[in-house]
Design a protein around this motif. Sequence first.
Motif, short mmCIF file in Angstrom:
data_model
loop_
_atom_site.label_atom_id
_atom_site.label_comp_id
_atom_site.label_asym_id
_atom_site.label_seq_id
_atom_site.Cartn_x
_atom_site.Cartn_y
_atom_site.Cartn_z
N TRP A 1 9.26 -3.61 1.36
CA TRP A 1 9.04 -3.85 2.79
C TRP A 1 9.80 -2.83 3.62
O TRP A 1 9.30 -2.29 4.61
CB TRP A 1 9.51 -5.26 3.16
N LEU A 2 11.03 -2.52 3.21
CA LEU A 2 11.88 -1.60 3.95
C LEU A 2 11.26 -0.21 4.03
O LEU A 2 11.19 0.40 5.10
CB LEU A 2 13.26 -1.53 3.30
N VAL A 3 10.78 0.31 2.88
CA VAL A 3 10.21 1.65 2.87
C VAL A 3 8.91 1.71 3.66
O VAL A 3 8.53 2.75 4.18
CB VAL A 3 9.98 2.13 1.42
N ARG A 4 8.22 0.57 3.79
CA ARG A 4 6.96 0.52 4.56
C ARG A 4 7.23 0.63 6.06
O ARG A 4 6.37 1.08 6.81
CB ARG A 4 6.24 -0.80 4.24
N HIS A 5 8.41 0.22 6.51
CA HIS A 5 8.69 0.14 7.93
C HIS A 5 9.68 1.18 8.44
O HIS A 5 9.84 1.33 9.65
CB HIS A 5 9.19 -1.27 8.29
N VAL A 6 10.36 1.87 7.55
CA VAL A 6 11.27 2.93 7.99
C VAL A 6 10.45 4.17 8.33
O VAL A 6 9.58 4.57 7.55
CB VAL A 6 12.30 3.26 6.89
N PRO A 7 10.67 4.80 9.49
CA PRO A 7 9.91 6.00 9.86
C PRO A 7 10.05 7.10 8.82
O PRO A 7 11.15 7.32 8.29
CB PRO A 7 10.56 6.42 11.19
N LYS B 1 4.75 6.79 0.11
CA LYS B 1 3.89 6.81 -1.07
C LYS B 1 4.52 7.61 -2.21
O LYS B 1 4.24 7.33 -3.38
CB LYS B 1 2.51 7.39 -0.70
N VAL B 2 5.36 8.59 -1.87
CA VAL B 2 6.12 9.27 -2.91
C VAL B 2 7.01 8.25 -3.62
O VAL B 2 7.05 8.17 -4.85
CB VAL B 2 6.99 10.40 -2.31
N ILE B 3 7.74 7.47 -2.84
CA ILE B 3 8.69 6.51 -3.39
C ILE B 3 7.96 5.40 -4.15
O ILE B 3 8.35 5.02 -5.25
CB ILE B 3 9.55 5.92 -2.25
N ASN C 1 0.82 -1.22 0.00
CA ASN C 1 0.00 0.00 0.00
C ASN C 1 0.85 1.27 0.00
O ASN C 1 0.58 2.23 0.72
CB ASN C 1 -0.95 0.01 1.22
N ASN C 2 1.89 1.27 -0.83
CA ASN C 2 2.80 2.41 -0.91
C ASN C 2 2.56 3.30 -2.13
O ASN C 2 3.38 4.16 -2.41
CB ASN C 2 4.26 1.92 -0.98
N ILE C 3 1.44 3.10 -2.85
CA ILE C 3 1.25 3.77 -4.13
C ILE C 3 -0.01 4.64 -4.12
O ILE C 3 -1.06 4.23 -3.62
CB ILE C 3 1.15 2.75 -5.28
#
Length: 314
Positions: free
Chosen positions: A223-229, A173-175, A66-68
């Motif tokens: 996964w990494l970008v979802r969990h990094v603050p 979501k930018v990334i 759900n990063n998009i």
Amino acid sequence: MRSLILLGLVGFAAQLVDGSLGMAYGVTSTTLLLAIGTNPAAASATVHLAEIGTTLASGISHWRFNNIDWKVVAKIGVPGAVGAFAGATVLSGLSTETAAPVMSLILLTLGVYVLARFTVFGLPKGNLGKPLRKRFLAPLGLVGGFVDATGGGGWGPVGTPAILASGRLEPRKVIGSIDASEFLVAVAASVGFFVGIGSENIDFAWVAVLLLGGVVAAPLAAWLVRHVPPRVLGSAVGGVIVLTNVRTLLRSDWIDASGGVQTIAYITIAVIWAAAVAYSVREYRRDREHETVEAVEAELRRRSGEEEPAGAPN
């Protein structure tokens, strides 16, 4: 065989960085190909062919986490594809040596802004949730696509800092949106290169190895970008932008800095960058502790109100 293994590792590392920070796959991979003597058009074509697979895998992975923001993908991706096709078809006769320092100066300014804003203030929330307008995203896509095709990379470095600086979309979501829209850019650029130079200068074994490394790294990066603050991620992205573009400027004809000056500059930036990320981590932890205390206090007040005797005065 050793070269293929190295290319595979580069593809893995480049996609890991690109998928988690929204930039650097094309820049990293193209730099290596140019270093071993590949001509610019063939190097860019090789990378963009590999990116068709890596960006598809990355987009699917970001979608699952759900990063998009699909509206952003549509508004920036289609103009980006147009710009990429145009850039690919004219690369053979176009020199970007003059344009590169100008673009790097703009990106450096954005990078310093992003690094300072996220490090000092955290995630910008004043505009968060407001829509990103087509009149902003369409020109950004055109420029990013053209630079990406002519320079062998640049979609992320152009798009990511500009959207981050707007403060309207959270970093993950930018990334994710930039990575997903890059699929359209990669397809359009590849078609443009086939029209411009054909396929005889492209080593498809290299394409396959770069693709394999990137596909393996894509789910891990998502996964990494979802969990990094977000605050930490913003500081990390800002540092990448600053370091990358200072390097371009120092090596350009504008400055042509000596090796010693470049080394001092890189070390200084690295120290500042590390300090900024460390500060962001500390402030993030402090904010989390503060939020936890507030939540506990609110829960205690709620329970105290529920336990108040029925006949108690109001």
